[in-house]
Enzyme design. Structure first.
Site, PDB file in Angstrom:
ATOM      1  N   ASP A 101       0.821  -1.069  -0.101  1.00 25.66           N
ATOM      2  CA  ASP A 101       0.045   0.050  -0.031  1.00 25.66           C
ATOM      3  C   ASP A 101       0.928   1.056   0.001  1.00 25.66           C
ATOM      4  O   ASP A 101       1.430   1.641  -1.025  1.00 25.66           O
ATOM      5  CB  ASP A 101      -0.871   0.001   1.405  1.00 25.66           C
ATOM      6  CG  ASP A 101      -2.061   0.878   1.411  1.00 25.66           C
ATOM      7  OD1 ASP A 101      -2.594   1.309   0.203  1.00 25.66           O
ATOM      8  OD2 ASP A 101      -2.517   1.273   2.439  1.00 25.66           O
ATOM      9  N   LYS A 129      -1.254  -1.797  -4.492  1.00 25.91           N
ATOM     10  CA  LYS A 129      -2.041  -0.763  -4.604  1.00 25.91           C
ATOM     11  C   LYS A 129      -1.230   0.574  -4.971  1.00 25.91           C
ATOM     12  O   LYS A 129      -0.730   1.278  -4.021  1.00 25.91           O
ATOM     13  CB  LYS A 129      -2.776  -0.432  -3.500  1.00 25.91           C
ATOM     14  CG  LYS A 129      -4.382  -1.042  -3.221  1.00 25.91           C
ATOM     15  CD  LYS A 129      -5.161  -0.281  -2.369  1.00 25.91           C
ATOM     16  CE  LYS A 129      -4.906  -0.771  -0.833  1.00 25.91           C
ATOM     17  NZ  LYS A 129      -5.804  -0.397   0.161  1.00 25.91           N
ATOM     18  N   PHE A 150     -10.153  -0.236  -0.266  1.00 20.36           N
ATOM     19  CA  PHE A 150      -9.999  -1.036   0.896  1.00 20.36           C
ATOM     20  C   PHE A 150     -10.419  -2.429   0.522  1.00 20.36           C
ATOM     21  O   PHE A 150     -11.825  -2.511   0.353  1.00 20.36           O
ATOM     22  CB  PHE A 150     -10.346  -0.303   2.047  1.00 20.36           C
ATOM     23  CG  PHE A 150      -9.751  -0.995   3.429  1.00 20.36           C
ATOM     24  CD1 PHE A 150      -8.436  -0.809   3.785  1.00 20.36           C
ATOM     25  CD2 PHE A 150     -10.335  -2.233   3.994  1.00 20.36           C
ATOM     26  CE1 PHE A 150      -7.895  -1.137   4.923  1.00 20.36           C
ATOM     27  CE2 PHE A 150      -9.853  -2.743   5.020  1.00 20.36           C
ATOM     28  CZ  PHE A 150      -8.362  -2.244   5.453  1.00 20.36           C
ATOM     29  N   VAL A 151      -9.668  -3.545   0.741  1.00 17.65           N
ATOM     30  CA  VAL A 151      -9.835  -4.984   0.338  1.00 17.65           C
ATOM     31  C   VAL A 151      -9.753  -5.820   1.542  1.00 17.65           C
ATOM     32  O   VAL A 151      -9.081  -5.614   2.452  1.00 17.65           O
ATOM     33  CB  VAL A 151      -9.179  -5.358  -0.970  1.00 17.65           C
ATOM     34  CG1 VAL A 151      -9.624  -4.756  -2.207  1.00 17.65           C
ATOM     35  CG2 VAL A 151      -7.672  -5.360  -0.839  1.00 17.65           C
TER      36      VAL A 151
HETATM   37  P1  IMP Z   1       1.582  -0.302   3.846  1.00 17.54           P
HETATM   38  O1  IMP Z   1       3.008  -0.192   5.123  1.00 17.54           O
HETATM   39  O2  IMP Z   1       1.080   1.125   3.990  1.00 17.54           O
HETATM   40  O3  IMP Z   1       2.295  -0.652   2.459  1.00 17.54           O
HETATM   41  O4  IMP Z   1       0.769  -1.352   4.496  1.00 17.54           O
HETATM   42  C1  IMP Z   1       0.657  -2.613   4.272  1.00 17.54           C
HETATM   43  C2  IMP Z   1      -0.176  -3.054   5.358  1.00 17.54           C
HETATM   44  O5  IMP Z   1      -1.313  -2.566   5.474  1.00 17.54           O
HETATM   45  C3  IMP Z   1      -0.463  -4.622   4.670  1.00 17.54           C
HETATM   46  O6  IMP Z   1       0.355  -5.471   5.241  1.00 17.54           O
HETATM   47  C4  IMP Z   1      -1.915  -4.803   5.208  1.00 17.54           C
HETATM   48  O7  IMP Z   1      -1.688  -5.234   6.467  1.00 17.54           O
HETATM   49  C5  IMP Z   1      -2.195  -3.264   5.557  1.00 17.54           C
HETATM   50  N1  IMP Z   1      -3.225  -2.744   4.442  1.00 17.54           N
HETATM   51  C6  IMP Z   1      -2.933  -1.976   3.291  1.00 17.54           C
HETATM   52  N2  IMP Z   1      -3.992  -1.890   2.685  1.00 17.54           N
HETATM   53  C7  IMP Z   1      -5.016  -2.699   2.879  1.00 17.54           C
HETATM   54  C8  IMP Z   1      -6.392  -3.221   2.392  1.00 17.54           C
HETATM   55  O8  IMP Z   1      -6.821  -2.643   1.325  1.00 17.54           O
HETATM   56  N3  IMP Z   1      -6.978  -3.843   3.218  1.00 17.54           N
HETATM   57  C9  IMP Z   1      -6.600  -4.475   4.380  1.00 17.54           C
HETATM   58  N4  IMP Z   1      -5.180  -4.223   4.735  1.00 17.54           N
HETATM   59  C10 IMP Z   1      -4.594  -3.249   4.178  1.00 17.54           C
END
Ligand code: IMP
Ligand code: MG
Length: 175
Positions: A101, A129, A150-151
């Site tokens: 994300d 994403k 959001f999935v």
């Molecule tokens: P990042 O550090 O922002 O890349 O977030 C990664 C973490 O956020 C993932 O390992 C997920 O646990 C959570 N996350 C990010 N987007 C989603 C989503 O759309 N649904 C559920 N969890 C998410």
């Protein structure tokens, strides 16, 4: 507020893609042992389905970091919760994540693991994403690139719910 979930990627399509990813890994790591490092808890369903389909020897370990509370947007901070059980020095490490994300979680994890001297380190994620990226992460393989929604399902949660859905769904909140 009611939570409504609609299918984004069907169980059949997820499993088909995971088979392709496993085939690619089995080929790339022929003659070697893959050390899969799963990021708890979201990656667990993907990691198991992937591991079952890989034909070279596989070992597993897990670590837990957190950047989300029960919200649907990142807090911007990453917290270390559980380290790996074993050393990764000299091993062919493949980090397995559920979704990329902002990139904060994976870049944090990759920096820590790089410093521990693995023979190789690659990073794969079931979902990506790209619209929400804040920190760059080099991905070796992606299951599906998805829009900024959001999935849940296939390991992904909303407030710890819906991880067990056998497909990837989009969650909508209805008043
Ligand atoms: P990042 O550090 O922002 O890349 O977030 C990664 C973490 O956020 C993932 O390992 C997920 O646990 C959570 N996350 C990010 N987007 C989603 C989503 O759309 N649904 C559920 N969890 C998410
Ligand atoms: Mg996660």
């Amino acid at each position: 507020m009611t939570e409504k979930i609609s299918v984004l990627i069907s169980e059949e399509d997820v499993n088909k893609r995971i088979q392709e990813m496993a085939d690619e890994l089995s080929k790339k790591y022929e003659g070697k042992t893959i050390h899969l490092v799963g990021i708890l808890k979201g990656s667990v369903f993907f990691l198991c389905e992937l591991a079952k389909r890989i034909t070279v020897p596989v070992t597993l370990d897990f670590m837990s970091v957190s950047s989300y509370g029960d919200e649907t947007s990142s807090s911007g901070r990453v917290k270390f919760i559980k380290d790996l059980d074993e050393s990764i020095e000299g091993r062919e490490v493949v980090v397995v994540e559920d979704i990329l994300d902002s990139g904060r979680t994976l870049s944090y994890v990759v920096n820590i693991l790089h410093a521990r001297g693995p023979e190789s380190l690659s990073v794969i994620t079931l979902l990506d994403k790209p619209d929400r990226r804040v920190v760059d992460v080099d991905l070796d393989m992606t299951g599906f690139t998805i829009p900024d929604k959001f999935v849940v399902g296939y390991g992904l949660d909303y407030a710890q719910k819906y991880r067990n859905l056998p497909y990837v769904g989009v969650i909508d909140f209805i008043d």
